[in-house]
Design a protein around this motif. Structure first.
Motif, PDB file in Angstrom:
ATOM      1  N   PHE A  89       0.860  -1.177   0.000  1.00 16.72           N
ATOM      2  CA  PHE A  89       0.000   0.000   0.000  1.00 16.72           C
ATOM      3  C   PHE A  89       0.900   1.231   0.000  1.00 16.72           C
ATOM      4  N   GLU A  90       0.819   2.013  -1.055  1.00 15.73           N
ATOM      5  CA  GLU A  90       1.543   3.273  -1.134  1.00 15.73           C
ATOM      6  C   GLU A  90       0.574   4.412  -0.793  1.00 15.73           C
ATOM      7  N   ASP A  91       1.046   5.640  -0.861  1.00 13.86           N
ATOM      8  CA  ASP A  91       0.202   6.789  -0.511  1.00 13.86           C
ATOM      9  C   ASP A  91      -0.988   6.954  -1.456  1.00 13.86           C
ATOM     10  N   GLU A  92      -0.770   6.731  -2.746  1.00 15.74           N
ATOM     11  CA  GLU A  92      -1.820   7.014  -3.720  1.00 15.74           C
ATOM     12  C   GLU A  92      -2.300   5.793  -4.495  1.00 15.74           C
ATOM     13  N   PHE A  93      -1.616   4.660  -4.329  1.00 21.89           N
ATOM     14  CA  PHE A  93      -1.987   3.487  -5.109  1.00 21.89           C
ATOM     15  C   PHE A  93      -1.550   2.199  -4.420  1.00 21.89           C
ATOM     16  N   LEU A  94      -2.175   1.124  -4.840  1.00 16.50           N
ATOM     17  CA  LEU A  94      -1.847  -0.224  -4.378  1.00 16.50           C
ATOM     18  C   LEU A  94      -0.951  -0.865  -5.427  1.00 16.50           C
ATOM     19  N   VAL A  95       0.083  -1.561  -4.992  1.00 19.16           N
ATOM     20  CA  VAL A  95       1.010  -2.215  -5.920  1.00 19.16           C
ATOM     21  C   VAL A  95       0.957  -3.726  -5.715  1.00 19.16           C
ATOM     22  N   ILE A  96       0.692  -4.450  -6.798  1.00 15.90           N
ATOM     23  CA  ILE A  96       0.703  -5.911  -6.780  1.00 15.90           C
ATOM     24  C   ILE A  96       1.558  -6.381  -7.939  1.00 15.90           C
ATOM     25  N   ASP A  97       2.613  -7.131  -7.626  1.00 10.47           N
ATOM     26  CA  ASP A  97       3.526  -7.618  -8.671  1.00 10.47           C
ATOM     27  C   ASP A  97       4.013  -6.466  -9.555  1.00 10.47           C
ATOM     28  N   ALA A  98       4.391  -5.365  -8.925  1.00 13.40           N
ATOM     29  CA  ALA A  98       4.946  -4.192  -9.602  1.00 13.40           C
ATOM     30  C   ALA A  98       3.928  -3.451 -10.464  1.00 13.40           C
ATOM     31  N   LYS A  99       2.662  -3.843 -10.429  1.00 13.10           N
ATOM     32  CA  LYS A  99       1.612  -3.150 -11.176  1.00 13.10           C
ATOM     33  C   LYS A  99       0.839  -2.244 -10.232  1.00 13.10           C
ATOM     34  N   GLN A 100       0.633  -0.999 -10.640  1.00 14.22           N
ATOM     35  CA  GLN A 100      -0.032  -0.022  -9.793  1.00 14.22           C
ATOM     36  C   GLN A 100      -1.540   0.007 -10.042  1.00 14.22           C
ATOM     37  N   TYR A 101      -2.289   0.101  -8.925  1.00  9.99           N
ATOM     38  CA  TYR A 101      -3.744   0.221  -8.986  1.00  9.99           C
ATOM     39  C   TYR A 101      -4.141   1.473  -8.204  1.00  9.99           C
ATOM     40  N   GLN A 102      -4.644   2.476  -8.887  1.00 16.30           N
ATOM     41  CA  GLN A 102      -5.036   3.719  -8.249  1.00 16.30           C
ATOM     42  C   GLN A 102      -6.206   3.465  -7.281  1.00 16.30           C
ATOM     43  N   TYR A 103      -6.078   3.956  -6.060  1.00 15.63           N
ATOM     44  CA  TYR A 103      -7.144   3.777  -5.074  1.00 15.63           C
ATOM     45  C   TYR A 103      -8.470   4.332  -5.571  1.00 15.63           C
ATOM     46  N   SER A 104      -8.399   5.445  -6.274  1.00  9.15           N
ATOM     47  CA  SER A 104      -9.617   6.123  -6.712  1.00  9.15           C
ATOM     48  C   SER A 104     -10.427   5.304  -7.716  1.00  9.15           C
ATOM     49  N   LYS A 105      -9.800   4.298  -8.318  1.00 13.30           N
ATOM     50  CA  LYS A 105     -10.476   3.478  -9.321  1.00 13.30           C
ATOM     51  C   LYS A 105     -10.776   2.066  -8.823  1.00 13.30           C
ATOM     52  N   ILE A 106     -10.426   1.788  -7.577  1.00 14.46           N
ATOM     53  CA  ILE A 106     -10.694   0.476  -6.987  1.00 14.46           C
ATOM     54  C   ILE A 106     -12.143   0.410  -6.515  1.00 14.46           C
ATOM     55  N   GLU A 107     -12.810  -0.677  -6.828  1.00 18.37           N
ATOM     56  CA  GLU A 107     -14.196  -0.879  -6.421  1.00 18.37           C
ATOM     57  C   GLU A 107     -14.345  -2.204  -5.685  1.00 18.37           C
ATOM     58  N   ASN A 108     -15.332  -2.250  -4.775  1.00 19.10           N
ATOM     59  CA  ASN A 108     -15.691  -3.475  -4.065  1.00 19.10           C
ATOM     60  C   ASN A 108     -14.480  -4.129  -3.392  1.00 19.10           C
ATOM     61  N   LEU A 109     -13.762  -3.346  -2.641  1.00 14.94           N
ATOM     62  CA  LEU A 109     -12.595  -3.858  -1.928  1.00 14.94           C
ATOM     63  C   LEU A 109     -13.018  -4.803  -0.810  1.00 14.94           C
ATOM     64  N   ILE A 110     -12.410  -5.994  -0.796  1.00 11.36           N
ATOM     65  CA  ILE A 110     -12.626  -6.985   0.262  1.00 11.36           C
ATOM     66  C   ILE A 110     -11.255  -7.379   0.794  1.00 11.36           C
ATOM     67  N   LEU A 111     -11.121  -7.393   2.110  1.00 15.77           N
ATOM     68  CA  LEU A 111      -9.823  -7.733   2.690  1.00 15.77           C
ATOM     69  C   LEU A 111     -10.006  -8.506   3.982  1.00 15.77           C
ATOM     70  N   HIS A 112      -9.353  -9.650   4.064  1.00  7.37           N
ATOM     71  CA  HIS A 112      -9.308 -10.447   5.289  1.00  7.37           C
ATOM     72  C   HIS A 112      -7.834 -10.561   5.690  1.00  7.37           C
ATOM     73  N   GLY A 113      -7.478  -9.917   6.774  1.00  3.22           N
ATOM     74  CA  GLY A 113      -6.072  -9.889   7.182  1.00  3.22           C
ATOM     75  C   GLY A 113      -5.891 -10.072   8.667  1.00  3.22           C
ATOM     76  N   ASN A 114      -6.230 -11.260   9.168  1.00  2.00           N
ATOM     77  CA  ASN A 114      -6.127 -11.523  10.611  1.00  2.00           C
ATOM     78  C   ASN A 114      -5.275 -12.737  10.952  1.00  2.00           C
ATOM     79  N   SER A 115      -4.733 -13.406   9.938  1.00  2.00           N
ATOM     80  CA  SER A 115      -3.933 -14.614  10.166  1.00  2.00           C
ATOM     81  C   SER A 115      -2.449 -14.258  10.076  1.00  2.00           C
ATOM     82  N   TYR A 116      -1.706 -14.558  11.133  1.00  3.53           N
ATOM     83  CA  TYR A 116      -0.283 -14.242  11.110  1.00  3.53           C
ATOM     84  C   TYR A 116       0.553 -15.455  11.500  1.00  3.53           C
ATOM     85  N   SER A 117       1.792 -15.466  11.062  1.00  2.78           N
ATOM     86  CA  SER A 117       2.694 -16.576  11.342  1.00  2.78           C
ATOM     87  C   SER A 117       2.951 -16.669  12.847  1.00  2.78           C
ATOM     88  N   GLY A 118       2.750 -17.863  13.399  1.00  5.42           N
ATOM     89  CA  GLY A 118       2.923 -18.067  14.832  1.00  5.42           C
ATOM     90  C   GLY A 118       1.636 -17.983  15.619  1.00  5.42           C
TER      91      GLY A 118
END
Length: 234
Positions: A89-118
């Protein structure tokens, strides 16, 4: 950079990718069952009076079973997949595999981030005791394309970094506001003044009802609820 994590590509099926403790436990149980059935079959089919000492051999798979149970207490899940590339997550865009995705154009964001190593697994009776932190997912629509990736969180601190990034992106409305995005911020980070001020802004702009907004901020007593209502809803 607000947050960064390794991308994880899971295999389609876990199959028989057992950990060491699972193998020892599974095979020892099978060995015990098959050996007892074999002895009973010989006794009933051939009339042999098998010595009690023959059953003493069961001590071997029993010990193996105990060893498997001991190993699982410090064991992690198998990495049933591969790591390739990063998500950040950068200031203005999301980067996945070196490809930039502008936050302003992202729709229907879903995120599950509660599982951690250990992290201790919910299943405490069998199998490895600890998670490898790969059961995390992000998905969204971007210019008509569906994007999704699994990613790894290394520690509880890594979850905190992710939450701070989400807090920054959502409250600054880098990504177009949707009510459901507020649910991506966990209870701990809803206590931050940045979140409270953002909810106050939504209430004043009538983009969220007062009562719902106060519930999101959270309060410990009716007195505190009254103070918040007078502060933000009048």
């Amino acid at each position: 950079m607000l947050f960064s994590a390794s991308i994880f590509y899971p295999k389609r099926a876990r199959s028989f990718d057992f950990t060491l403790s699972e193998k020892l436990t599974f095979y020892s149980i099978i060995a015990i069952i098959l050996y007892v059935l074999l002895l009973l079959f010989i006794e009933t089919s051939f009339g042999y009076d098998i010595s009690i000492y023959a059953y003493y051999l069961l001590i071997v798979p029993i010990i193996t079973y105990i060893i498997g149970g001991a190993i699982r207490l410090t064991e992690y899940e198998n990495i049933n997949g591969t790591f390739l590339g990063t998500i950040s997550f950068e200031d203005e865009f999301l980067v996945i595999d070196a490809k930039q995705y502008q936050y302003s154009k992202i729709e229907n964001l879903i995120l599950h981030g509660n599982s951690y190593s250990g992290q201790r697994n919910e299943n405490t009776r069998s199998g490895p005791m600890y998670s490898n932190g790969t059961n995390n997912l992000i998905s969204f629509n971007y210019k008509g394309e569906k994007i999704w990736r699994n990613f790894k969180l290394d520690s509880e601190r890594h979850i905190d970094e992710l939450q701070l990034a989400l807090l920054q992106i959502i409250t600054n409305e880098k990504i177009p506001y949707q009510r459901k995005y507020l649910n991506l911020i966990n209870l701990e980070h809803r206590t931050y003044i940045k979140f409270e001020l953002f909810i106050a802004k939504l209430i004043k702009e009538k983009r969220i009802e007062c009562t719902e907004g106060l519930l999101l901020i959270g309060y410990d007593s009716d007195v505190q609820a009254k103070e918040l209502r007078e502060k933000y809803c009048c």
